[in-house]
Design a protein around this motif. Structure first.
Motif, short mmCIF file in Angstrom:
data_model
loop_
_atom_site.label_atom_id
_atom_site.label_comp_id
_atom_site.label_asym_id
_atom_site.label_seq_id
_atom_site.Cartn_x
_atom_site.Cartn_y
_atom_site.Cartn_z
N VAL A 1 0.10 -4.14 -4.08
CA VAL A 1 1.07 -5.01 -3.74
C VAL A 1 0.27 -6.75 -3.95
N LEU A 2 1.14 -7.21 -4.60
CA LEU A 2 1.05 -8.72 -4.29
C LEU A 2 1.90 -10.07 -3.98
N GLY A 3 1.46 -10.65 -3.73
CA GLY A 3 2.60 -11.92 -3.87
C GLY A 3 2.51 -12.63 -4.81
N ASP A 4 3.73 -13.28 -4.93
CA ASP A 4 3.60 -14.28 -6.16
C ASP A 4 2.82 -15.31 -6.08
N ASN A 5 2.66 -16.10 -4.96
CA ASN A 5 2.31 -17.04 -4.26
C ASN A 5 1.12 -16.62 -3.52
N ARG A 6 -0.07 -16.55 -4.50
CA ARG A 6 -1.15 -16.47 -4.64
C ARG A 6 -1.96 -16.30 -2.59
N GLY A 7 -1.78 -17.80 -2.69
CA GLY A 7 -2.49 -18.62 -1.90
C GLY A 7 -1.91 -18.73 -0.47
N GLU B 1 0.38 -4.28 8.56
CA GLU B 1 0.23 -5.51 9.69
C GLU B 1 0.86 -5.89 10.83
N ASP B 2 2.09 -5.98 10.37
CA ASP B 2 3.41 -5.61 12.09
C ASP B 2 4.32 -5.01 11.06
N GLY B 3 4.44 -4.56 10.53
CA GLY B 3 5.80 -3.66 10.60
C GLY B 3 6.48 -4.42 10.37
N ARG B 4 6.72 -5.21 9.62
CA ARG B 4 8.33 -6.18 9.43
C ARG B 4 8.40 -5.41 8.21
N ARG B 5 9.71 -5.53 8.11
CA ARG B 5 9.96 -5.52 6.35
C ARG B 5 9.38 -6.57 5.27
N THR B 6 8.67 -6.01 4.20
CA THR B 6 7.70 -7.30 3.36
C THR B 6 8.54 -6.72 1.95
N ILE B 7 8.27 -8.10 1.63
CA ILE B 7 8.68 -8.07 -0.61
C ILE B 7 7.42 -8.34 -1.28
N LYS B 8 7.14 -7.08 -1.76
CA LYS B 8 5.59 -7.66 -3.09
C LYS B 8 6.05 -7.54 -4.71
N VAL C 1 8.66 -4.54 -4.29
CA VAL C 1 9.39 -3.56 -3.70
C VAL C 1 9.58 -3.96 -2.59
N VAL C 2 10.01 -3.75 -1.73
CA VAL C 2 10.02 -3.19 0.03
C VAL C 2 10.01 -2.03 0.57
N PHE C 3 8.79 -3.04 1.99
CA PHE C 3 7.97 -1.56 2.06
C PHE C 3 8.45 -2.15 3.87
N ARG C 4 7.44 -0.84 4.72
CA ARG C 4 7.34 -2.06 6.08
C ARG C 4 5.18 -2.47 5.88
N SER C 5 5.46 -3.64 6.75
CA SER C 5 4.12 -4.19 6.60
C SER C 5 3.11 -3.45 7.32
N TYR D 1 -4.65 -5.54 2.88
CA TYR D 1 -3.87 -4.09 3.53
C TYR D 1 -4.47 -2.83 2.55
N GLY D 2 -4.80 -3.33 2.36
CA GLY D 2 -5.34 -2.82 0.17
C GLY D 2 -3.99 -1.72 0.13
N PRO D 3 -4.18 -0.59 -0.68
CA PRO D 3 -2.97 -0.48 -1.41
C PRO D 3 -1.82 0.27 -0.28
N VAL D 4 -0.83 0.77 -0.89
CA VAL D 4 0.41 0.67 0.10
C VAL D 4 0.47 1.56 -0.01
N GLY D 5 0.84 3.21 0.58
CA GLY D 5 1.45 4.11 0.70
C GLY D 5 2.69 4.71 0.05
N VAL D 6 3.05 5.23 -1.06
CA VAL D 6 4.39 5.52 -1.53
C VAL D 6 5.38 5.84 -0.13
N ASP D 7 5.03 6.60 0.67
CA ASP D 7 5.55 6.78 1.40
C ASP D 7 6.29 5.90 2.56
N ASP D 8 5.30 4.64 2.77
CA ASP D 8 6.18 3.26 3.04
C ASP D 8 7.10 2.24 2.44
#
Length: 177
Positions: free
Chosen positions: A129-135, A71-78, A65-69, A143-150
Motif C-alpha cells: 500500500v502507498l499513500g497518494d501523497n508520496r512525499g 507503526e502506531d496501531g492507528r486506523r489508516t487508509i492507503k 483499504v483501511v487497516f491498523r498501522s 513498514y512493508g506489505p500489510v497482511g490481509v489479517d490486518d
C-alpha cells in the motif's frame, strides 16, 4: 396526534432504524486525519468504509483499504498498489509493478525526483500500500506489505465534502496485469 403526524413519526422511526442497521452491520463513516492521501482524500474528509475486512482475492490494484498501522496501531487508509506475488519498485518517483510503469493520475511523481525504493515481492495474503501523497506518507515503503489479517475494511466512497476530487478508486483502477 393526527394520522398524518403519526405517519411522519413512523416514517422517521423506520428511516432511523435503517440508518442504525446499516451503520452497525454494513458501513462505518471515517474522518480522514492526515494529508497522506492528497489529492484523492484531504484531512477532514469523511468516507464510508465497509465494516467487514476484504479478502485478498477481492482486492484490486487501486482499491483504498483501511487497516491498523503497523507503526502506531492507528486506523489508516492507503491505496493498494501490489497484490500477492506482484513485484513492486519505485524508480525515479514512478511506480513499477511487475516490470511495467503504472499510470497514477492521483499521485505526483515529481514529489519524489530520483527516488528509488527497494524491490519487493508481495507475499501471499499481503498487499503493498502507498499513500497518494508520496512525499508525505508513511506506508509499505516504511513498514512493508500489510497482511490481509490486518485489513479492517475498504473505502466505498467519500461522503463529505461533496466535490470534484478524484474518486477513491481512481481512474486507472486495474493498473498493470
Amino acid at each position: 396526534m393526527t394520522a398524518r403526524a403519526r405517519r411522519r413519526v413512523a416514517v422517521l422511526a423506520v428511516l432511523a432504524g435503517v440508518v442504525v442497521l446499516v451503520r452497525t452491520t454494513l458501513v462505518v463513516p471515517v474522518r480522514i486525519e492526515s494529508v497522506s492521501m492528497l489529492p484523492t482524500l484531504a484531512a477532514e474528509d469523511v468516507v464510508l468504509t465497509t465494516r467487514t475486512p476484504p479478502r485478498v482475492t477481492d482486492l484490486d490494484r487501486g482499491d483504498l483499504v483501511v487497516f491498523r498501522s503497523p507503526e502506531d496501531g492507528r486506523r489508516t487508509i492507503k491505496r493498494v498498489v501490489g497484490v500477492p506475488l506482484d513485484v513492486v519498485v519505485i524508480l525515479d518517483g514512478l511506480l513499477h509493478v511487475n516490470g511495467r510503469p503504472v499510470v497514477e493520475p492521483y499521485a505526483d511523481a515529481s514529489l519524489l525526483p530520483g527516488y528509488y525504493s527497494r524491490t519487493v515481492t508481495v507475499p501471499d495474503e499481503h498487499v503493498f500500500v502507498l499513500g497518494d501523497n508520496r512525499g508525505n506518507s508513511v506506508d509499505s515503503r516504511d513498514y512493508g506489505p500489510v497482511g490481509v489479517d490486518d485489513l479492517t475494511g475498504r473505502v466505498l466512497l467519500r461522503v463529505w465534502p461533496p466535490g470534484t476530487r478524484t474518486p477513491p478508486d481512481g481512474p486507472d483502477r486495474d493498473g498493470p496485469g
